[in-house]
Design a protein around this motif. Sequence first.
Motif, short mmCIF file in Angstrom:
data_model
loop_
_atom_site.label_atom_id
_atom_site.label_comp_id
_atom_site.label_asym_id
_atom_site.label_seq_id
_atom_site.Cartn_x
_atom_site.Cartn_y
_atom_site.Cartn_z
N GLY A 1 -10.10 13.64 28.82
CA GLY A 1 -11.30 13.76 28.00
C GLY A 1 -11.62 12.47 27.28
N THR A 2 -12.67 12.51 26.47
CA THR A 2 -13.07 11.31 25.74
C THR A 2 -11.96 10.82 24.83
N GLU A 3 -11.18 11.75 24.28
CA GLU A 3 -10.09 11.37 23.38
C GLU A 3 -9.05 10.53 24.10
N HIS A 4 -8.80 10.84 25.37
CA HIS A 4 -7.83 10.06 26.13
C HIS A 4 -8.39 8.67 26.46
N LEU A 5 -9.68 8.61 26.74
CA LEU A 5 -10.31 7.30 26.97
C LEU A 5 -10.21 6.44 25.71
N LEU A 6 -10.38 7.05 24.54
CA LEU A 6 -10.23 6.30 23.29
C LEU A 6 -8.81 5.76 23.14
N LEU A 7 -7.82 6.58 23.44
CA LEU A 7 -6.44 6.12 23.34
C LEU A 7 -6.18 4.99 24.33
N VAL B 1 -9.36 1.78 12.71
CA VAL B 1 -8.94 2.82 13.66
C VAL B 1 -7.78 2.27 14.48
N THR B 2 -6.59 2.83 14.30
CA THR B 2 -5.41 2.39 15.01
C THR B 2 -4.99 3.41 16.06
N LEU B 3 -4.19 2.95 17.02
CA LEU B 3 -3.70 3.84 18.07
C LEU B 3 -2.86 4.97 17.47
N GLU B 4 -2.00 4.63 16.54
CA GLU B 4 -1.12 5.63 15.95
C GLU B 4 -1.91 6.70 15.21
N HIS C 1 -18.38 -1.70 26.10
CA HIS C 1 -19.42 -0.82 26.63
C HIS C 1 -18.92 0.63 26.72
N VAL C 2 -17.65 0.78 27.09
CA VAL C 2 -17.07 2.13 27.12
C VAL C 2 -17.00 2.71 25.71
N LEU C 3 -16.65 1.87 24.74
CA LEU C 3 -16.60 2.33 23.36
C LEU C 3 -17.97 2.80 22.89
#
Length: 239
Positions: A186-192, A211-214, A115-117
Amino acid sequence: MVMTPVQLTDLIVAVAQEHVDPLTRLTSAVELSGQLDELGDHLIGHFVDEARRSGASWTDIGASIGVTKQAAQKRFVPRESVEPARTPRYTDRAHRVVVLARHHARFSERIGTGHVLLGLLDESGGQAAKTIAHLEASDGTTRMVVLAELRDTGPRPDPQPFSAHCTKALELGVRASLRLGQPFVGTEHLLLGLLAETEGTAAKALAATGVTLEDAESHIVAEFRRAISGVQPPAPRGA
């Protein structure tokens, strides 16, 4: 014992150089102290996670930090939470993502990483959505994959909890911000954070679409550097 890399004198000088008024300096010092407490909590959390991945027991971890096994588990084992710990450093976009996640979970028993994604994808102007668009195998595949994974589980309880995986992912999002030395979440940190919580639905959906973490972290760091330098970003992978 490793000598602390941050000296009290350095902190005093940093506050004193930023402000002149003694009371403003005091307020700034209190704020800085809170940030250091948060940093310390995540420093310990990082190495607890590392110890668990290496096979250490909760008994051993508790002994290493001077508490019982039960106290260590209570502090570090992620659990469902009605309102997971966040931080005032969340950006407006990051706050909206959490609101959007609640909306997507309106027919579910709990709010999960999937849901967050979806919330990140809805917040299309955020760096997370742009990163996913740049890295996913083809346009829109991440949304399709995560939607296929989610199932209505209703009825929704009140209050509706965040799942244990989701609680951990949000915590890891804050940790990503601290690790990258950025003063906001930010949203980028939530994605990580979602990617780092590998057992969550979001991480599995992102992995399925390439889509990988690295790769995500490399792209996000590069985008920050481009923003600072004014260089135009490259076209998305599928463009």
